[in-house]
Design a protein around this motif. Structure first.
Motif, PDB file in Angstrom:
ATOM      1  N   ASP A  29      -6.781   3.291   4.645  1.00 23.14           N
ATOM      2  CA  ASP A  29      -8.158   2.906   4.316  1.00 23.14           C
ATOM      3  C   ASP A  29      -9.050   4.133   4.158  1.00 23.14           C
ATOM      4  O   ASP A  29      -9.925   4.179   3.274  1.00 23.14           O
ATOM      5  N   TYR A  30      -8.825   5.139   5.003  1.00 23.90           N
ATOM      6  CA  TYR A  30      -9.627   6.367   4.889  1.00 23.90           C
ATOM      7  C   TYR A  30      -9.338   7.063   3.564  1.00 23.90           C
ATOM      8  O   TYR A  30     -10.258   7.473   2.844  1.00 23.90           O
ATOM      9  N   TYR A  31      -8.068   7.207   3.214  1.00 21.62           N
ATOM     10  CA  TYR A  31      -7.727   7.855   1.947  1.00 21.62           C
ATOM     11  C   TYR A  31      -8.294   7.083   0.761  1.00 21.62           C
ATOM     12  O   TYR A  31      -8.741   7.679  -0.220  1.00 21.62           O
ATOM     13  N   ARG A  56       0.863  -1.186   0.000  1.00 22.79           N
ATOM     14  CA  ARG A  56       0.000   0.000   0.000  1.00 22.79           C
ATOM     15  C   ARG A  56       0.898   1.234   0.000  1.00 22.79           C
ATOM     16  O   ARG A  56       1.823   1.327   0.796  1.00 22.79           O
ATOM     17  N   VAL A  57       0.581   2.166  -0.874  1.00 19.31           N
ATOM     18  CA  VAL A  57       1.414   3.356  -1.031  1.00 19.31           C
ATOM     19  C   VAL A  57       0.525   4.587  -0.964  1.00 19.31           C
ATOM     20  O   VAL A  57      -0.555   4.620  -1.568  1.00 19.31           O
ATOM     21  N   VAL A  71      -2.287   1.926  -4.584  1.00 21.11           N
ATOM     22  CA  VAL A  71      -1.618   3.224  -4.518  1.00 21.11           C
ATOM     23  C   VAL A  71      -2.629   4.367  -4.520  1.00 21.11           C
ATOM     24  O   VAL A  71      -3.577   4.367  -5.312  1.00 21.11           O
ATOM     25  N   ILE A  72      -2.408   5.321  -3.610  1.00 23.34           N
ATOM     26  CA  ILE A  72      -3.188   6.554  -3.564  1.00 23.34           C
ATOM     27  C   ILE A  72      -2.220   7.717  -3.729  1.00 23.34           C
ATOM     28  O   ILE A  72      -1.205   7.802  -3.040  1.00 23.34           O
ATOM     29  N   ILE A  73      -2.530   8.620  -4.664  1.00 22.12           N
ATOM     30  CA  ILE A  73      -1.700   9.798  -4.904  1.00 22.12           C
ATOM     31  C   ILE A  73      -2.562  11.043  -4.711  1.00 22.12           C
ATOM     32  O   ILE A  73      -3.660  11.139  -5.286  1.00 22.12           O
ATOM     33  N   TRP A  74      -2.096  11.974  -3.903  1.00 22.46           N
ATOM     34  CA  TRP A  74      -2.803  13.244  -3.779  1.00 22.46           C
ATOM     35  C   TRP A  74      -2.674  13.994  -5.099  1.00 22.46           C
ATOM     36  O   TRP A  74      -1.624  13.967  -5.753  1.00 22.46           O
ATOM     37  N   ALA A 100      -1.155  -0.489  12.573  1.00 19.64           N
ATOM     38  CA  ALA A 100      -2.616  -0.390  12.564  1.00 19.64           C
ATOM     39  C   ALA A 100      -3.070   1.042  12.315  1.00 19.64           C
ATOM     40  O   ALA A 100      -4.052   1.290  11.594  1.00 19.64           O
ATOM     41  N   LEU A 101      -2.351   2.011  12.890  1.00 20.23           N
ATOM     42  CA  LEU A 101      -2.687   3.422  12.684  1.00 20.23           C
ATOM     43  C   LEU A 101      -2.562   3.803  11.213  1.00 20.23           C
ATOM     44  O   LEU A 101      -3.459   4.433  10.631  1.00 20.23           O
ATOM     45  N   TYR A 102      -1.449   3.420  10.588  1.00 21.02           N
ATOM     46  CA  TYR A 102      -1.246   3.764   9.180  1.00 21.02           C
ATOM     47  C   TYR A 102      -2.216   3.013   8.271  1.00 21.02           C
ATOM     48  O   TYR A 102      -2.646   3.545   7.242  1.00 21.02           O
ATOM     49  N   LEU A 103      -2.573   1.800   8.622  1.00 20.90           N
ATOM     50  CA  LEU A 103      -3.564   1.067   7.832  1.00 20.90           C
ATOM     51  C   LEU A 103      -4.925   1.762   7.886  1.00 20.90           C
ATOM     52  O   LEU A 103      -5.616   1.862   6.870  1.00 20.90           O
TER      53      LEU A 103
END
Length: 279
Positions: A254-256, A112-113, A169-172, A247-250
């Motif tokens: 997931d929110y993003y 996950r990126v 992957v999620i990119i702003w 867990a925090l970063y996951l």
């Protein structure tokens, strides 16, 4: 084992030794009080063994230093963050860092990126990567092995066409407009990024400017399975292995992903940025 990690472990050991000597206890006396082997006391104090929470609790109880427990727990928690300074990592150039990243990624099934200001290396064109490596080496005054580094980064992209791995992957959207290398380089990069959508190994989302956010975009990060998180800043790369940190970063990722646009909507976001560059 990284030098930074070992130094932190030695610092924790020195603090444990300090508590023992303040309590006027020898190695053997403390070992006898705790029911431990004498060698364990020595290994903990010299940084050859990492203490557990239970070890720390027993140590402060035996030395009468209960007030030191929060400090020791914080030190142990920091041990679980492998702090790898760029100065040390880049002492031999960027190629070695890219090869280490390749090994890390080969060991993961799902990566996950999230990136806010740059197209992830796994999707970069040679020209885009070349510009980044050139100016990183100049800024950090590291060896300029730019072409070797570019080739190593391109080898990482072979995984996109291999079965068994998944890149989510999620990119702003800001990363699509950051003019890395100038219009011609960015045009090629955006064309490449648009072509990535549809690969079976890739799920690509764009976090749009227009999204109503409950959480700010924050910094970029990579999560390898649920095993570790890698976070970069200007001076260092940090590897987080604590289960609560992961867990925090996951949860954040997931929110993003829920807020991001995917498929045709992501393709349109990339096309809009490409259109601003003209032909």
């Amino acid at each position: 084992m990284s030098t930074d990690f070992q130094r932190a472990r030695e610092a924790l050991g020195a603090r444990l030794r300090e508590l023992r000597t303040e309590a006027h206890l020898t190695h053997r006396q403390l070992a006898a009080n705790l029911g431990w082997a004498h060698s364990k006391i020595s290994k903990l104090e010299t940084g050859k063994q990492t203490a557990s929470i239970a070890d720390l609790e027993a140590w402060v109880d035996a030395t009468g230093a209960l007030e030191a427990l929060p400090e020791l727990k914080n030190s142990l928690r920091r041990l679980e963050t492998h702090y790898r300074s760029w100065r040390r990592q880049l002492a031999g150039g960027h190629k070695a860092v890219q090869e280490a990243a390749l090994v890390e990624e080969q060991q993961a099934q799902t990566i996950r990126v999230y990136e806010t200001s740059v197209v992830p290396g796994i999707f970069q064109t040679p020209d885009y990567a070349r510009h980044l490596f050139t100016h990183s080496a100049r800024l950090r005054r590291s060896p300029r092995d730019v072409e070797d580094a570019v080739r190593a980064r391109m080898r990482r992209q072979d995984a996109l066409y291999q079965p068994g791995q998944k890149y989510r992957v999620i990119i702003w959207e800001a990363a699509l407009y950051a003019m890395i290398g100038g219009p011609e380089v960015m045009a090629g990069q955006l064309d490449r990024l648009g072509g990535i959508i549809g690969l079976s190994s890739v799920s690509l989302g764009v976090l749009p400017f227009s999204a109503a956010l409950d959480l700010t975009p924050k910094h970029g990060f990579w999560i390898h399975d649920e095993r570790n998180v890698v976070v970069e800043n200007l001076s260092a790369e940090m590897e987080l292995k604590d289960s609560e940190d992961i867990a925090l970063y996951l949860r954040l990722w997931d929110y993003y992903e829920q807020v991001a646009v995917h498929g045709p909507a992501a393709h349109r976001a990339i096309a809009r940025a490409r259109h601003t560059l003209g032909s």
